[in-house]
Design a protein around this motif. Sequence first.
Motif, PDB file in Angstrom:
ATOM      1  N   GLU A   3       0.812  -1.215   0.000  1.00 18.31           N
ATOM      2  CA  GLU A   3       0.000   0.000   0.000  1.00 18.31           C
ATOM      3  C   GLU A   3       0.851   1.274   0.000  1.00 18.31           C
ATOM      4  OE1 GLU A   3      -0.199  -1.623   4.320  1.00 18.31           O
ATOM      5  OE2 GLU A   3      -0.118  -2.389   2.259  1.00 18.31           O
ATOM      6  N   ASN A   4       2.138   1.136   0.328  1.00 21.14           N
ATOM      7  CA  ASN A   4       3.037   2.284   0.288  1.00 21.14           C
ATOM      8  C   ASN A   4       4.063   2.151  -0.837  1.00 21.14           C
ATOM      9  OD1 ASN A   4       1.952   3.783   2.487  1.00 21.14           O
ATOM     10  ND2 ASN A   4       2.920   2.358   3.906  1.00 21.14           N
ATOM     11  N   GLY A   5       3.720   1.382  -1.850  1.00 28.15           N
ATOM     12  CA  GLY A   5       4.632   1.185  -2.963  1.00 28.15           C
ATOM     13  C   GLY A   5       5.009   2.483  -3.658  1.00 28.15           C
ATOM     14  N   ARG A   6       4.140   3.481  -3.575  1.00 28.87           N
ATOM     15  CA  ARG A   6       4.424   4.777  -4.193  1.00 28.87           C
ATOM     16  C   ARG A   6       5.695   5.395  -3.606  1.00 28.87           C
ATOM     17  NH1 ARG A   6       5.071   8.078  -8.169  1.00 28.87           N
ATOM     18  NH2 ARG A   6       4.607  10.248  -7.714  1.00 28.87           N
ATOM     19  N   ILE A   7       5.944   5.163  -2.331  1.00 27.11           N
ATOM     20  CA  ILE A   7       7.135   5.725  -1.689  1.00 27.11           C
ATOM     21  C   ILE A   7       8.390   5.117  -2.293  1.00 27.11           C
ATOM     22  CG2 ILE A   7       8.372   5.990   0.491  1.00 27.11           C
ATOM     23  CD1 ILE A   7       5.794   7.659   0.222  1.00 27.11           C
ATOM     24  N   SER A   8       8.391   3.799  -2.457  1.00 21.94           N
ATOM     25  CA  SER A   8       9.539   3.138  -3.082  1.00 21.94           C
ATOM     26  C   SER A   8       9.767   3.664  -4.492  1.00 21.94           C
ATOM     27  CB  SER A   8       9.320   1.621  -3.112  1.00 21.94           C
ATOM     28  OG  SER A   8       9.310   1.083  -1.806  1.00 21.94           O
ATOM     29  N   GLU A   9       8.676   3.929  -5.213  1.00 21.04           N
ATOM     30  CA  GLU A   9       8.807   4.453  -6.573  1.00 21.04           C
ATOM     31  C   GLU A   9       9.424   5.849  -6.567  1.00 21.04           C
ATOM     32  OE1 GLU A   9       4.931   4.412  -8.267  1.00 21.04           O
ATOM     33  OE2 GLU A   9       4.748   2.224  -8.241  1.00 21.04           O
ATOM     34  N   ILE A  10       9.025   6.685  -5.620  1.00 24.61           N
ATOM     35  CA  ILE A  10       9.579   8.041  -5.519  1.00 24.61           C
ATOM     36  C   ILE A  10      11.078   7.977  -5.268  1.00 24.61           C
ATOM     37  CG2 ILE A  10       9.626  10.119  -4.070  1.00 24.61           C
ATOM     38  CD1 ILE A  10       6.576   9.638  -3.646  1.00 24.61           C
ATOM     39  N   LEU A  11      11.483   7.110  -4.352  1.00 25.09           N
ATOM     40  CA  LEU A  11      12.893   6.992  -4.024  1.00 25.09           C
ATOM     41  C   LEU A  11      13.683   6.413  -5.196  1.00 25.09           C
ATOM     42  CD1 LEU A  11      12.564   5.710  -0.357  1.00 25.09           C
ATOM     43  CD2 LEU A  11      13.130   8.019  -1.124  1.00 25.09           C
ATOM     44  N   ALA A  12      13.120   5.410  -5.859  1.00 25.58           N
ATOM     45  CA  ALA A  12      13.792   4.820  -7.019  1.00 25.58           C
ATOM     46  C   ALA A  12      13.957   5.853  -8.133  1.00 25.58           C
ATOM     47  CB  ALA A  12      13.013   3.616  -7.523  1.00 25.58           C
ATOM     48  N   THR A  13      12.956   6.696  -8.327  1.00 30.10           N
ATOM     49  CA  THR A  13      13.047   7.746  -9.333  1.00 30.10           C
ATOM     50  C   THR A  13      14.155   8.731  -8.995  1.00 30.10           C
ATOM     51  OG1 THR A  13      10.693   7.559  -9.869  1.00 30.10           O
ATOM     52  CG2 THR A  13      11.784   9.617 -10.461  1.00 30.10           C
ATOM     53  N   GLY A  14      14.283   9.038  -7.700  1.00 35.94           N
ATOM     54  CA  GLY A  14      15.353   9.936  -7.272  1.00 35.94           C
ATOM     55  C   GLY A  14      16.728   9.353  -7.525  1.00 35.94           C
ATOM     56  N   ARG A  15      16.904   8.070  -7.215  1.00 34.82           N
ATOM     57  CA  ARG A  15      18.192   7.426  -7.464  1.00 34.82           C
ATOM     58  C   ARG A  15      18.482   7.355  -8.958  1.00 34.82           C
ATOM     59  NH1 ARG A  15      15.970   4.060  -3.544  1.00 34.82           N
ATOM     60  NH2 ARG A  15      15.594   2.394  -5.058  1.00 34.82           N
ATOM     61  N   ALA A  16      17.451   7.096  -9.752  1.00 32.86           N
ATOM     62  CA  ALA A  16      17.622   7.033 -11.200  1.00 32.86           C
ATOM     63  C   ALA A  16      18.051   8.389 -11.760  1.00 32.86           C
ATOM     64  CB  ALA A  16      16.333   6.569 -11.866  1.00 32.86           C
ATOM     65  N   ALA A  17      17.547   9.471 -11.181  1.00 34.19           N
ATOM     66  CA  ALA A  17      17.918  10.809 -11.650  1.00 34.19           C
ATOM     67  C   ALA A  17      19.403  11.064 -11.417  1.00 34.19           C
ATOM     68  CB  ALA A  17      17.071  11.865 -10.956  1.00 34.19           C
ATOM     69  N   THR A  18      19.913  10.600 -10.278  1.00 33.48           N
ATOM     70  CA  THR A  18      21.338  10.767 -10.010  1.00 33.48           C
ATOM     71  C   THR A  18      22.164   9.920 -10.975  1.00 33.48           C
ATOM     72  OG1 THR A  18      20.854  11.146  -7.663  1.00 33.48           O
ATOM     73  CG2 THR A  18      23.128  10.617  -8.239  1.00 33.48           C
ATOM     74  N   GLU A  19      21.715   8.695 -11.228  1.00 37.96           N
ATOM     75  CA  GLU A  19      22.412   7.849 -12.195  1.00 37.96           C
ATOM     76  C   GLU A  19      22.374   8.484 -13.588  1.00 37.96           C
ATOM     77  OE1 GLU A  19      21.741   3.536 -14.243  1.00 37.96           O
ATOM     78  OE2 GLU A  19      21.668   3.574 -12.046  1.00 37.96           O
ATOM     79  N   ASP A  20      21.259   9.105 -13.939  1.00 38.12           N
ATOM     80  CA  ASP A  20      21.160   9.773 -15.234  1.00 38.12           C
ATOM     81  C   ASP A  20      22.172  10.915 -15.342  1.00 38.12           C
ATOM     82  OD1 ASP A  20      19.156   8.111 -16.132  1.00 38.12           O
ATOM     83  OD2 ASP A  20      17.526   9.498 -15.638  1.00 38.12           O
ATOM     84  N   ALA A  21      22.378  11.645 -14.228  1.00 37.12           N
ATOM     85  CA  ALA A  21      23.363  12.727 -14.242  1.00 37.12           C
ATOM     86  C   ALA A  21      24.766  12.169 -14.458  1.00 37.12           C
ATOM     87  CB  ALA A  21      23.300  13.517 -12.936  1.00 37.12           C
ATOM     88  N   LEU A  22      25.058  11.043 -13.825  1.00 35.26           N
ATOM     89  CA  LEU A  22      26.339  10.377 -14.046  1.00 35.26           C
ATOM     90  C   LEU A  22      26.477   9.927 -15.497  1.00 35.26           C
ATOM     91  CD1 LEU A  22      26.736   8.155 -10.849  1.00 35.26           C
ATOM     92  CD2 LEU A  22      28.570   9.561 -11.825  1.00 35.26           C
ATOM     93  N   ASN A  23      25.439   9.303 -16.000  1.00 31.62           N
ATOM     94  CA  ASN A  23      25.477   8.811 -17.380  1.00 31.62           C
ATOM     95  C   ASN A  23      25.662   9.959 -18.365  1.00 31.62           C
ATOM     96  OD1 ASN A  23      25.041   6.829 -19.572  1.00 31.62           O
ATOM     97  ND2 ASN A  23      23.130   7.946 -19.869  1.00 31.62           N
ATOM     98  N   GLU A  24      24.984  11.056 -18.113  1.00 29.72           N
ATOM     99  CA  GLU A  24      25.110  12.230 -18.985  1.00 29.72           C
ATOM    100  C   GLU A  24      26.564  12.710 -19.023  1.00 29.72           C
ATOM    101  OE1 GLU A  24      23.909  16.846 -18.426  1.00 29.72           O
ATOM    102  OE2 GLU A  24      22.274  15.410 -18.151  1.00 29.72           O
ATOM    103  N   ARG A  25      27.173  12.790 -17.833  1.00 34.38           N
ATOM    104  CA  ARG A  25      28.568  13.257 -17.773  1.00 34.38           C
ATOM    105  C   ARG A  25      29.517  12.276 -18.457  1.00 34.38           C
ATOM    106  NH1 ARG A  25      32.779  14.461 -18.527  1.00 34.38           N
ATOM    107  NH2 ARG A  25      34.360  15.575 -17.275  1.00 34.38           N
ATOM    108  N   LEU A  26      29.327  10.990 -18.215  1.00 33.58           N
ATOM    109  CA  LEU A  26      30.226   9.989 -18.786  1.00 33.58           C
ATOM    110  C   LEU A  26      29.999   9.820 -20.284  1.00 33.58           C
ATOM    111  CD1 LEU A  26      30.092   7.424 -15.849  1.00 33.58           C
ATOM    112  CD2 LEU A  26      31.959   8.979 -16.420  1.00 33.58           C
TER     113      LEU A  26
END
Length: 204
Positions: A121-144
């Motif tokens: 029932e709180n799966g939305r929270i995990s999705e929010i956090l996963a999206t945040g981590r993905a954004a940081t990975e995207d910034a790394l990928n963009e730089r690399l």
Amino acid sequence: MTGTTTTGRPRAFDEETVLDRATEVFWRHGYEGASLSTLTDAMGINRPSLYAAFGSKEQLFQRAFARYHAAQVARARAALAQPTAYAAVEAFLRSSADGLTAADHPAGCLSVQGGLACSPENGRISEILATGRAATEDALNERLSRAAEEGDLPDGMDARALARFVMALSEGHAVHAAAGASREDLQASVDIAMRTLTSVRPRD
């Protein structure tokens, strides 16, 4: 007929301050472990004020995490501004290790500790956090990826895979920091990682 103008009662608290306090509670206890009583006690407000200002516990978490994540992304982008891919990765990992063990907030990372083990029932929270981590990975990928285009990575190096590797190391550090690993422990791990990552330097 005379008109009257009504204004809402001004809030008796600073939203940024109470969001910072809520962030620390979520950070220490996770989303599900952070009870409303613990949140309101830490924030110094009552439940009606919490609901009036933020709507719900989930919306409070979203606001708190957005504020936290914006600061994390800004720090990551500052590290990634280094002139070479190797220097950018090292700056990212060392800055992360320092942040994970800083004395002015709970050890570890809200993105990792906030809600990885949420009930359905709180799966939305995990999705929010996963999206945040993905954004940081995207910034790394963009730089690399830019480094690859500039010839600053060896031919054939997969920028996305490298970004994921760096994120996995940083997230692993977050788990160890939360379990009590010191800044020195994490920086020693970065030392080893950077010796391993000499391969990201293009050959002359």
